[in-house]
Design an enzyme around this catalytic site. Structure first.
Site, mmCIF file in Angstrom:
data_model
loop_
_atom_site.group_PDB
_atom_site.id
_atom_site.type_symbol
_atom_site.label_atom_id
_atom_site.label_comp_id
_atom_site.label_asym_id
_atom_site.label_seq_id
_atom_site.Cartn_x
_atom_site.Cartn_y
_atom_site.Cartn_z
ATOM 1 N N GLU A 85 62.478 -15.612 14.544
ATOM 2 C CA GLU A 85 61.121 -16.143 14.440
ATOM 3 C C GLU A 85 61.144 -17.654 14.360
ATOM 4 O OE1 GLU A 85 59.228 -12.512 11.877
ATOM 5 O OE2 GLU A 85 59.502 -14.423 10.896
ATOM 6 N N CYS A 106 70.359 -14.024 7.043
ATOM 7 C CA CYS A 106 71.072 -15.012 6.222
ATOM 8 C C CYS A 106 71.959 -14.268 5.245
ATOM 9 C CB CYS A 106 70.072 -15.885 5.459
ATOM 10 S SG CYS A 106 70.885 -17.154 4.457
ATOM 11 N N CYS A 110 69.262 -15.028 -1.348
ATOM 12 C CA CYS A 110 68.387 -15.509 -2.419
ATOM 13 C C CYS A 110 67.358 -14.406 -2.679
ATOM 14 C CB CYS A 110 67.697 -16.810 -2.024
ATOM 15 S SG CYS A 110 68.890 -18.112 -1.646
ATOM 16 N N ASN A 293 55.566 -17.609 -1.848
ATOM 17 C CA ASN A 293 54.806 -16.805 -0.886
ATOM 18 C C ASN A 293 55.239 -15.362 -1.033
ATOM 19 O OD1 ASN A 293 53.378 -18.930 0.520
ATOM 20 N ND2 ASN A 293 55.384 -19.534 1.295
ATOM 21 N N CYS A 335 57.036 -20.237 4.398
ATOM 22 C CA CYS A 335 58.410 -20.329 3.889
ATOM 23 C C CYS A 335 58.868 -19.026 3.264
ATOM 24 C CB CYS A 335 58.485 -21.362 2.762
ATOM 25 S SG CYS A 335 58.476 -23.034 3.319
HETATM 26 N N1 SAH Z 1 68.438 -21.539 4.150
HETATM 27 C C1 SAH Z 1 67.824 -22.813 4.070
HETATM 28 C C2 SAH Z 1 66.759 -22.978 5.115
HETATM 29 C C3 SAH Z 1 65.577 -22.040 4.956
HETATM 30 S S1 SAH Z 1 64.271 -23.004 4.429
HETATM 31 C C4 SAH Z 1 67.289 -23.055 2.676
HETATM 32 O O1 SAH Z 1 67.252 -22.114 1.899
HETATM 33 O O2 SAH Z 1 66.978 -24.201 2.365
HETATM 34 C C5 SAH Z 1 63.197 -21.909 3.721
HETATM 35 C C6 SAH Z 1 62.639 -22.500 2.438
HETATM 36 O O3 SAH Z 1 61.711 -21.562 1.883
HETATM 37 C C7 SAH Z 1 63.710 -22.701 1.389
HETATM 38 O O4 SAH Z 1 63.402 -23.802 0.565
HETATM 39 C C8 SAH Z 1 63.582 -21.414 0.604
HETATM 40 O O5 SAH Z 1 64.165 -21.494 -0.656
HETATM 41 C C9 SAH Z 1 62.097 -21.233 0.559
HETATM 42 N N2 SAH Z 1 61.674 -19.860 0.299
HETATM 43 C C10 SAH Z 1 62.377 -18.733 0.436
HETATM 44 N N3 SAH Z 1 61.636 -17.656 0.103
HETATM 45 C C11 SAH Z 1 60.417 -18.147 -0.239
HETATM 46 C C12 SAH Z 1 59.215 -17.538 -0.649
HETATM 47 N N4 SAH Z 1 59.085 -16.217 -0.748
HETATM 48 N N5 SAH Z 1 58.167 -18.345 -0.938
HETATM 49 C C13 SAH Z 1 58.259 -19.702 -0.803
HETATM 50 N N6 SAH Z 1 59.372 -20.325 -0.386
HETATM 51 C C14 SAH Z 1 60.444 -19.561 -0.118
HETATM 52 FE FE1 SF4 Z 2 69.119 -17.874 3.157
HETATM 53 FE FE2 SF4 Z 2 66.592 -17.507 2.424
HETATM 54 FE FE3 SF4 Z 2 68.388 -18.371 0.660
HETATM 55 FE FE4 SF4 Z 2 67.582 -20.006 2.628
HETATM 56 S S1 SF4 Z 2 66.311 -19.188 0.976
HETATM 57 S S2 SF4 Z 2 69.673 -19.621 1.930
HETATM 58 S S3 SF4 Z 2 67.272 -18.504 4.279
HETATM 59 S S4 SF4 Z 2 68.408 -16.378 1.672
#
Ligand code: SAH
Ligand code: SF4
Length: 343
Positions: A85, A106, A110, A293, A335
């Site tokens: 996406e 990924c 997280c 989100n 995000c």
């Molecule tokens: N893997 C990288 C790039 C992805 S960026 C990273 O983690 O930085 C996506 C961003 O959205 C990251 O800051 C991540 O922590 C955040 N994110 C992940 N899940 C989310 C959610 N449910 N609501 C808001 N932000 C979220």
């Molecule tokens: Fe991977 Fe999502 Fe963590 Fe970014 S926030 S490192 S995309 S699991």
């Protein structure tokens, strides 16, 4: 587009040297959707190119526009049927930014992230990364999207620093004057804190922006929700940031997701402040608060008041901090909501 394949093809077909430049300019900068649109090429060559070379290395399955028309999410099917996406977002009227993926899924798991729940399928090639940004140029042209599109954020699916070689190559292509021609300062890479990646990035890209998904300033909590912290804890991350600042005096963005009753108390804010103030060059840090989100898991977002209070607390102690507006959540394009599914 696979540039090497194009070069080989042109050589094999005894084309003059200037053709390559002509074609890459049309594909990357004029964003033609088909070789038949490059009117300066002989017809026979256009037909042959159409048969042999793909402009985009994926099929566009759909592009869904959000209610407020500030976000468009596209689903792409790769040649091995995996789906990724990418989102075009308008954070300010007249300005567009593409949020692109670097991996299918990924591996970093997280707990609050939809992509993290998928696991890792594979890395994207540099062409698959670059082509998402080029697709949005095609789209903007085709649908006469008003305003400028000059920024790209690596904040879609995947962890860019776990696919460093291809991400590195993609940045070079996107910022090459003869290819993508995007401004270096228009690009931003976001990492969950893969320390070796931060260092390599600092050495090589002096103008591209860096964002760190910090989210917790306490090792125990961070490790619980972001397993990467077990490999690179807050101290290691701090050293990496200091290394970055020794190479580049550029602002770094600290992303902080606001999870109800998990990391949004005054105590959490104080830990964050203490951590940031312990970093040399702290004046170059800027915190973005992002309300969680909703995705298919057990978290809830902090209330808007709580986010506002958290921001005030940080500002009062000299930390520069803004609240990021969520865009595109109605199309699951915000995000952390990207998981290769349609709405
Ligand atoms: N893997 C990288 C790039 C992805 S960026 C990273 O983690 O930085 C996506 C961003 O959205 C990251 O800051 C991540 O922590 C955040 N994110 C992940 N899940 C989310 C959610 N449910 N609501 C808001 N932000 C979220
Ligand atoms: Fe991977 Fe999502 Fe963590 Fe970014 S926030 S490192 S995309 S699991």
């Amino acid at each position: 587009m696979n540039n090497k394949k194009l070069k080989d093809f042109l050589a094999k077909n005894n084309q003059p040297g200037f053709r390559y430049k002509q074609i890459v300019k049309a594909v990357y900068q004029d964003a033609v959707a088909s070789f038949s649109d490059i009117s300066t090429l002989p017809r026979g060559l256009r037909d042959l190119l159409g048969k042999k070379i793909d402009i985009l290395p994926f099929k566009v399955i759909e592009a869904v526009v959000s209610k407020e028309k500030k976000a468009i999410k596209a689903l792409f099917e790769l040649s091995d049927k995996n789906i990724i996406e990418s989102v075009l977002i308008s954070p300010k009227p007249g300005t567009w930014s593409a949020c692109i993926s670097s991996q299918v899924g990924c591996a970093l798991s997280c707990k609050f992230c939809a992509t993290g729940q998928m696991g890792i399928k594979r890395d994207l090639t540099s062409d698959e990364i670059v082509s998402q940004a080029i697709f949005w140029r095609q789209y903007s042209r085709e649908y006469n999207i008003e305003g400028s599109y000059a920024s790209i954020v690596y904040m879609g699916m995947g962890e860019p620093f776990k696919n460093w070689e291809n991400v590195r190559e993609s940045i070079k292509i996107l910022t090459d004057k003869d290819l993508g021609n995007f401004p270096n300062r228009g690009l931003s890479i976001s990492t969950s804190g893969v320390v070796p990646g931060v260092k390599k990035f600092a050495n090589e890209f002096k103008q591209v922006n860096l964002a760190i998904s910090l989210h917790f300033a306490n090792n125990e909590k961070r490790s619980k929700y972001m397993p990467i912290n077990k490999a690179y804890d807050l101290e290691a991350l701090k050293n990496a940031l200091q290394y970055y600042f020794s190479k580049n005096k550029r602002k770094v963005f600290i992303e902080y997701i606001m999870l109800n009753n998990i990391n949004d108390s005054e105590g959490d804010a104080q830990e964050l402040i203490d951590y940031l103030l312990s970093i040399e060059n702290k004046k170059l840090l800027h915190v973005n608060l992002i309300r969680y989100n909703t995705v298919d898991n057990n978290f809830t977002p902090s209330s808007r008041e709580r986010v506002k209070d958290f921001q005030t607390f940080l500002l009062d102690q000299g930390i520069s901090c803004t609240i990021r507006k969520s865009i595109g959540d109605d199309i699951h394009g915000a995000c952390g909501q990207l998981a290769g599914k349609s709405k």
